[in-house]
Design an enzyme around this catalytic site. Structure first.
Site, mmCIF file in Angstrom:
data_model
loop_
_atom_site.group_PDB
_atom_site.id
_atom_site.type_symbol
_atom_site.label_atom_id
_atom_site.label_comp_id
_atom_site.label_asym_id
_atom_site.label_seq_id
_atom_site.Cartn_x
_atom_site.Cartn_y
_atom_site.Cartn_z
ATOM 1 N N CYS A 38 0.815 -1.223 0.000
ATOM 2 C CA CYS A 38 0.000 0.000 0.000
ATOM 3 C C CYS A 38 0.846 1.270 0.000
ATOM 4 O O CYS A 38 0.342 2.347 -0.286
ATOM 5 C CB CYS A 38 -0.941 0.021 1.200
ATOM 6 S SG CYS A 38 -2.060 -1.368 1.209
ATOM 7 N N HIS B 212 -3.212 7.297 3.002
ATOM 8 C CA HIS B 212 -3.647 6.053 2.359
ATOM 9 C C HIS B 212 -5.063 5.726 2.822
ATOM 10 O O HIS B 212 -5.376 5.802 4.012
ATOM 11 C CB HIS B 212 -2.668 4.931 2.733
ATOM 12 C CG HIS B 212 -3.137 3.566 2.342
ATOM 13 N ND1 HIS B 212 -3.620 3.287 1.085
ATOM 14 C CD2 HIS B 212 -3.207 2.412 3.058
ATOM 15 C CE1 HIS B 212 -3.965 2.005 1.043
ATOM 16 N NE2 HIS B 212 -3.725 1.463 2.216
ATOM 17 N N ASN C 291 -10.052 0.024 -0.059
ATOM 18 C CA ASN C 291 -8.593 0.138 -0.035
ATOM 19 C C ASN C 291 -8.041 -0.355 -1.377
ATOM 20 O O ASN C 291 -8.088 -1.546 -1.670
ATOM 21 C CB ASN C 291 -8.063 -0.713 1.130
ATOM 22 C CG ASN C 291 -6.555 -0.698 1.253
ATOM 23 O OD1 ASN C 291 -5.853 -0.200 0.367
ATOM 24 N ND2 ASN C 291 -6.059 -1.248 2.346
HETATM 25 O O1 UT7 Z 1 -3.681 -1.024 3.538
HETATM 26 C C1 UT7 Z 1 -2.973 -1.203 4.729
HETATM 27 C C2 UT7 Z 1 -3.292 -2.467 5.319
HETATM 28 N N1 UT7 Z 1 -4.599 -2.737 5.811
HETATM 29 C C3 UT7 Z 1 -5.216 -2.031 6.791
HETATM 30 O O2 UT7 Z 1 -4.856 -0.920 7.090
HETATM 31 C C4 UT7 Z 1 -6.338 -2.696 7.526
HETATM 32 C C5 UT7 Z 1 -6.190 -2.465 8.998
HETATM 33 N N2 UT7 Z 1 -7.208 -3.131 9.789
HETATM 34 C C6 UT7 Z 1 -8.508 -2.827 9.759
HETATM 35 O O3 UT7 Z 1 -8.919 -1.975 8.994
HETATM 36 C C7 UT7 Z 1 -9.434 -3.507 10.731
HETATM 37 O O4 UT7 Z 1 -8.674 -4.242 11.660
HETATM 38 C C8 UT7 Z 1 -10.485 -4.436 10.060
HETATM 39 C C9 UT7 Z 1 -11.489 -3.590 9.300
HETATM 40 C C10 UT7 Z 1 -9.795 -5.410 9.136
HETATM 41 C C11 UT7 Z 1 -11.239 -5.227 11.116
HETATM 42 O O5 UT7 Z 1 -11.863 -4.346 12.025
HETATM 43 P P1 UT7 Z 1 -11.731 -4.611 13.601
HETATM 44 O O6 UT7 Z 1 -12.464 -3.537 14.259
HETATM 45 O O7 UT7 Z 1 -10.267 -4.756 13.881
HETATM 46 O O8 UT7 Z 1 -12.545 -5.937 13.771
HETATM 47 P P2 UT7 Z 1 -12.069 -7.339 14.349
HETATM 48 O O9 UT7 Z 1 -11.231 -8.049 13.356
HETATM 49 O O10 UT7 Z 1 -11.494 -7.123 15.717
HETATM 50 O O11 UT7 Z 1 -13.443 -8.099 14.504
HETATM 51 C C12 UT7 Z 1 -14.474 -7.622 15.396
HETATM 52 C C13 UT7 Z 1 -15.672 -8.542 15.296
HETATM 53 C C14 UT7 Z 1 -15.329 -10.016 15.449
HETATM 54 O O12 UT7 Z 1 -16.384 -10.623 16.152
HETATM 55 P P3 UT7 Z 1 -16.257 -10.921 17.723
HETATM 56 O O13 UT7 Z 1 -15.034 -11.768 17.873
HETATM 57 O O14 UT7 Z 1 -16.106 -9.571 18.360
HETATM 58 O O15 UT7 Z 1 -17.546 -11.610 18.027
HETATM 59 C C15 UT7 Z 1 -15.286 -10.522 14.044
HETATM 60 O O16 UT7 Z 1 -15.601 -11.887 13.955
HETATM 61 O O17 UT7 Z 1 -16.287 -8.412 13.998
HETATM 62 C C16 UT7 Z 1 -16.377 -9.715 13.398
HETATM 63 N N3 UT7 Z 1 -16.151 -9.552 11.965
HETATM 64 C C17 UT7 Z 1 -17.128 -9.299 11.076
HETATM 65 N N4 UT7 Z 1 -18.458 -9.183 11.228
HETATM 66 C C18 UT7 Z 1 -19.182 -8.909 10.125
HETATM 67 C C19 UT7 Z 1 -14.971 -9.555 11.304
HETATM 68 N N5 UT7 Z 1 -15.159 -9.317 9.994
HETATM 69 C C20 UT7 Z 1 -16.494 -9.152 9.837
HETATM 70 C C21 UT7 Z 1 -17.304 -8.875 8.714
HETATM 71 N N6 UT7 Z 1 -18.630 -8.754 8.899
HETATM 72 N N7 UT7 Z 1 -16.798 -8.699 7.489
#
Ligand code: UT7
Length: 326
Positions: free
Chosen positions: A113, A253, A283
């Site tokens: 990225c 970004h 992204n």
């Molecule tokens: O380009 C540079 C590289 N990439 C980035 O910059 C991405 C950086 N990371 C992020 O943007 C975020 O970490 C994500 C958007 C990928 C994830 O968001 P988060 O707030 O960190 O969510 P999480 O992974 O901690 O998941 C929270 C909850 C989980 O459920 P529980 O364990 O709390 O019950 C996941 O299972 O959300 C659940 N979950 C979803 N629910 C619905 C994870 N993905 C999804 C989904 N839809 N797509």
């Protein structure tokens, strides 16, 4: 002192739109979750017969037109991409053919990225060192072809497209003031494409075991991204004796609205000076900053004399910044 200046920008997005509601029909997810956690509403996806070079070439044509530069006069083409048309040759070679830029030296560069900022900094060094007078810098991706469409943790975050900038040598006060690039290979496993390289080559076994797709530890990347983009932005400003108050437009970004807002807050740059278009494109990796830069310029949000700050973060891990006097 020779300085590199951006004299034209262009961008190209696929026509096909995939909304969060489309994603709801494909995966166990919801528009509400995606918007709340990422800020993304929809993304653009390449259609049949469309490749990274397709979007890169179209963005390049627009950037050349905006700069009033003939492709035949380009000395250099650098493309930041992790989704080239082929492992080799470089997609820049294909774009050279498409543009008829026959005297340009062409190569791709992989900084995920951060790819556009790495490419921009590289081209800037060619120009400042006198090796090139006119360069084309492109960020282009078709991430939809390397994500696992059954993995809700990753596939809905990404989109396809390309952005381009023409750089020319100048002796004035405006242009690229500084660029700063950093790398920390200790965290390479937090974000990488598992397959199609020499470790997990294309094979039926690796395909069946889903070992060919992009893999990410989102939480870890999130925390590192906020800190690194904040620090590298301050580094860019300090190099020119500037502060966040001097910034006319900050273009980070476009990975996640929460990351963008957290970095803006850390820097004390209020929301009306932060450019955001990730709600429409998701992204787009190396393409995100040049697409945003082009949209901001065409929307009249960048004027002569403005200080524009760019900052990116991505797999590698890599991060970087650039301060531009427009
Ligand atoms: O380009 C540079 C590289 N990439 C980035 O910059 C991405 C950086 N990371 C992020 O943007 C975020 O970490 C994500 C958007 C990928 C994830 O968001 P988060 O707030 O960190 O969510 P999480 O992974 O901690 O998941 C929270 C909850 C989980 O459920 P529980 O364990 O709390 O019950 C996941 O299972 O959300 C659940 N979950 C979803 N629910 C619905 C994870 N993905 C999804 C989904 N839809 N797509």
């Amino acid at each position: 002192m020779i300085r590199a200046k951006i004299t034209g920008t262009g961008s190209c997005l696929p026509e096909k739109v995939l909304t969060n509601f489309d994603m709801e029909r494909m995966l166990d997810t919801s528009d509400e979750w995606i918007v709340a956690r990422t800020g993304i509403h929809e993304r653009r996806i390449a259609g049949e017969g469309e490749y990274t070079s397709t979007f890169a070439t179209a963005a390049a044509h627009k950037a050349l037109e905006a700069a009033g530069v003939d492709a035949a006069d380009l000395d250099l083409i650098v493309i930041g991409t992790v989704t080239p048309d082929f492992p080799f040759p470089a997609t820049a070679c294909i774009v050279q053919q498409n543009l008829g830029a026959s005297k340009a030296t062409c190569f791709d560069l992989n900084a995920a990225c951060s790819g556009f900022l790495y490419a921009l900094a590289t081209a800037e060094k060619f120009i400042a060192g006198g090796t090139a007078k006119k360069a084309l810098v492109i960020g282009a991706e078709v991430l939809s072809r390397i994500v696992d469409w059954s993995d809700r943790n990753t596939c809905l975050l990404f989109g396809d497209g390309a952005g381009a900038a023409v750089l020319e040598a100048t002796r004035g006060e405006s242009g690229i003031l500084s660029t700063h690039l950093h790398t920390d290979g200790n965290h390479w496993e937090t974000l990488y494409q598992k397959g199609c390289g020499s470790r997990n080559p294309a094979s039926q076994k690796n395909l069946d075991e889903r070992l060919i797709y992009l893999s990410m530890h989102g939480n870890e990347v999130f925390k590192l991204a906020v800190r690194a983009m904040g620090e590298v932005s301050l580094e860019a400003l300090a190099a020119s004796g500037l502060s966040p108050d001097d910034v006319s437009l900050f273009i980070p970004h476009q990975a996640n609205l929460r990351i963008v807002e957290a970095v803006g807050k850390r820097l004390g740059i209020d929301a009306d000076r932060v450019f955001v278009n990730l709600h429409r494109y998701g992204n787009t990796s190396a393409a995100s900053i040049p697409i945003a830069l082009d949209e901001a310029r065409r929307a009249g949000r960048i004027k002569e004399g403005d200080l524009v700050l760019l900052a990116a973060f991505g797999g590698g891990l890599t991060w970087g910044s650039a301060a531009l006097r427009w």
